[in-house]
Design a protein around this motif. Structure first.
Motif, mmCIF file in Angstrom:
data_model
loop_
_atom_site.group_PDB
_atom_site.id
_atom_site.type_symbol
_atom_site.label_atom_id
_atom_site.label_comp_id
_atom_site.label_asym_id
_atom_site.label_seq_id
_atom_site.Cartn_x
_atom_site.Cartn_y
_atom_site.Cartn_z
ATOM 1 N N THR A 28 28.568 -35.881 -6.843
ATOM 2 C CA THR A 28 28.777 -35.048 -5.658
ATOM 3 C C THR A 28 27.905 -33.798 -5.710
ATOM 4 N N ARG A 29 27.842 -33.182 -6.871
ATOM 5 C CA ARG A 29 27.055 -31.943 -6.988
ATOM 6 C C ARG A 29 25.564 -32.218 -6.852
ATOM 7 N N ARG A 31 23.993 -34.936 -5.485
ATOM 8 C CA ARG A 31 23.551 -35.606 -4.254
ATOM 9 C C ARG A 31 23.879 -34.811 -2.996
ATOM 10 N N LEU A 32 24.969 -34.022 -3.030
ATOM 11 C CA LEU A 32 25.425 -33.370 -1.796
ATOM 12 C C LEU A 32 25.252 -31.858 -1.808
ATOM 13 N N PHE A 33 25.288 -31.253 -2.983
ATOM 14 C CA PHE A 33 25.232 -29.781 -3.040
ATOM 15 C C PHE A 33 24.144 -29.325 -4.005
ATOM 16 N N GLY A 38 20.783 -28.892 1.294
ATOM 17 C CA GLY A 38 21.736 -29.982 1.090
ATOM 18 C C GLY A 38 23.160 -29.541 1.368
ATOM 19 N N ILE A 39 23.491 -28.313 0.943
ATOM 20 C CA ILE A 39 24.844 -27.787 1.207
ATOM 21 C C ILE A 39 25.070 -27.660 2.711
ATOM 22 N N THR A 42 25.430 -31.139 4.254
ATOM 23 C CA THR A 42 26.723 -31.735 3.909
ATOM 24 C C THR A 42 27.855 -31.115 4.718
ATOM 25 N N LEU A 43 27.846 -29.782 4.827
ATOM 26 C CA LEU A 43 28.899 -29.107 5.599
ATOM 27 C C LEU A 43 28.829 -29.500 7.076
ATOM 28 N N CYS A 45 27.696 -32.344 8.319
ATOM 29 C CA CYS A 45 28.203 -33.712 8.463
ATOM 30 C C CYS A 45 29.729 -33.747 8.365
ATOM 31 N N LEU A 46 30.293 -32.963 7.424
ATOM 32 C CA LEU A 46 31.757 -32.913 7.300
ATOM 33 C C LEU A 46 32.397 -32.375 8.577
#
Length: 375
Positions: A28-29, A31-33, A38-39, A42-43, A45-46
Motif C-alpha cells: 500500500t505504501r 504503490r499508493l502513497f 501518488g497520494i 489515491t485520495l 480515487c477514494l
C-alpha cells in the motif's frame, strides 16, 4: 539482461528477476502513497469511489424492485432499479419476435453456439474433428432457427432477433472474415503487382468508410443493381457486409504480423525447398499470428459490438429487442434497466474473449506476453 538472438535470427525473452514479496502495508505504501502525486491520485480515487459506489449499490440492490406483476409496483417504490421489468420482458429482449411457444429453439441454438465456442478454446481440440463439429453445430443452429424439418414449424429469419441473432452475426462474421483477411494480407505483400494493387485498393476502400454506410449500401443500394426477379435475403446481405468490412481490418492486423517476421525466416524456409504455400502455412503465418493475437482479439471484440449497427437496416438484434420491450406503454420508463441488462450481456462476452486472448498469449509464449507478464 538484454534479449538474446537465436540461430534463426529471432529473439528469445530473458528471464525476469523474481519480485520480492511485499506485505500488505508495504504494498500500500509503495504503490499508493509513494509520492505526493501518488497520494493525491489515491485520495482522489477514494473520494470518487465514496461518492459513486454507495448510491449505485443503493439503486441497484438496496432499493431495487426485483418482482412485481405490474409496473405500478416499481413506481410505488421509487429510488431503486426496476428489475421486475427485466423479469417480465427478458424473453422479448433475448429472443426478439421469435414465436413465443417456439423460443426453446433459439435458446438451444444459443447454448449450442456458446458450448462449441467454449470447447474450441482448448488448443488440444484444434484439429479436423473441430471443423466437423462446427459444421454439425452450424447445421443444427440453422435447423433450429429456420425449422421446416423433423416436425419443426418454419420460422422466417425476419422474426429472428435478440441474443441468438447477435451471436450468429458475430460468429459467422469472425469465421469468414478471418481467412479472407489473411488472404488479403498475403496479397498485399505479394510480389505480383496486379494482386497487390487489387488487395490494397480493397483494403483502403473498405477502411475508408464506416460500417454503417456498407450496411446501408447492402440493404438499399445493392438490390437496385440486381437483375429483375433476383433478390438476396436481407440478413445474408448484412452478414456479407460485416464479413467484408471485418476482413479489411483483419488484413491490416495480419500484415503487421507478417512484417515483424525476420527476413531470415523466409530465407531459411526457402533454403530447405519449401514452396510459397508451405512457407506461409508452416513457418511464417504461425509466427505472425502469434505476434498479433492482442490486436486480432481487439478486432473480434469490436466486430461483436458492431453487430448492433444492423439495427439501422431493420434487423432485430439485441438492442432493437430492448427498444421493443420499452415500447410497451405499460412498462415504459425503464430504459436504464434495459440497457444495463444488454450492456451486461455484451460485457460478459467481450470480457471473456479478452481474458481468453491473454491466456492464449501466455500459453503460446509470445514475446509480447513475456514483456507484459508482470503488468
Amino acid at each position: 539482461m538484454n534479449p538474446t538472438t537465436s540461430l534463426t535470427g529471432g529473439t528469445t525473452a530473458t528471464p525476469r528477476a523474481p519480485e520480492r514479496a511485499l506485505h500488505a502495508w508495504q504494498w500500500t505504501r509503495e504503490r499508493l502513497f509513494q509520492s505526493p502525486a501518488g497520494i493525491l491520485g489515491t485520495l482522489l480515487c477514494l473520494w470518487l469511489l465514496l461518492m459513486t459506489v454507495p448510491p449505485l449499490v443503493d439503486w441497484l440492490i438496496v432499493k431495487a424492485t426485483f418482482s412485481s406483476p405490474t409496473a405500478q409496483g416499481c413506481r410505488n417504490a421509487p429510488g431503486g432499479a426496476c428489475w421486475a421489468f427485466i423479469a417480465e420482458k427478458h424473453r422479448l429482449i433475448l429472443f426478439g419476435t421469435y414465436p413465443y411457444d417456439e423460443q426453446w429453439r433459439p435458446l438451444l441454438a444459443t447454448l449450442a453456439l456458446i458450448g462449441t465456442l467454449v470447447y474450441s478454446a482448448a488448443r488440444r481440440t484444434w484439429d479436423l474433428k473441430l471443423t466437423l463439429l462446427w459444421t454439425g453445430v452450424l447445421a443444427l443452429v440453422a435447423l433450429l432457427m429456420w425449422g421446416g424439418l423433423f416436425g419443426l414449424s418454419y420460422v422466417e429469419n425476419v422474426r429472428w432477433g435478440g441474443l441468438p441473432l447477435t451471436l450468429i452475426l458475430s460468429t459467422f462474421g469472425i469465421a469468414f472474415a478471418f481467412p479472407l483477411g489473411v488472404v488479403l494480407a498475403l496479397g498485399r505483400r505479394s510480389k505480383m503487382p496486379a494482386i497487390k494493387a487489387l488487395c490494397v485498393g480493397y483494403i483502403e476502400l473498405i477502411r475508408g468508410v464506416p460500417l454503417i454506410s456498407i450496411l446501408f449500401m447492402s440493404s438499399v443500394m445493392l438490390p437496385l443493381f440486381l437483375p429483375e426477379g433476383m433478390s438476396i435475403d436481407k440478413l445474408l446481405r448484412a452478414q456479407l457486409a460485416i464479413v467484408l468490412f471485418a476482413a479489411a481490418y483483419i488484413a491490416e492486423v495480419v500484415r503487421g504480423g507478417l512484417q515483424s517476421i525476420p527476413k531470415g525466416q523466409y530465407e531459411g524456409a526457402e533454403s530447405i525447398g519449401l514452396s510459397y504455400a508451405q512457407q506461409m502455412r508452416r513457418v511464417v503465418l504461425p509466427q505472425a499470428l502469434k505476434v498479433v493475437i492482442p490486436p486480432l482479439v481487439s478486432t473480434f471484440i469490436a466486430l461483436f459490438k458492431d453487430t448492433s449497427l444492423v439495427v439501422i437496416i431493420g434487423i432485430f438484434d439485441l438492442t432493437q429487442a430492448a427498444k421493443a420491450a420499452l415500447a410497451d406503454p405499460a412498462w415504459g420508463g425503464f430504459g436504464v434497466e434495459a440497457y444495463l441488462f444488454i450492456g451486461a450481456i455484451y460485457f460478459v462476452f467481450c470480457f471473456s474473449l479478452s481474458k481468453y486472448s491473454r491466456s492464449l498469449e501466455r500459453s503460446l509464449a509470445t514475446g509480447h506476453a513475456n514483456d507484459n507478464a508482470g503488468k
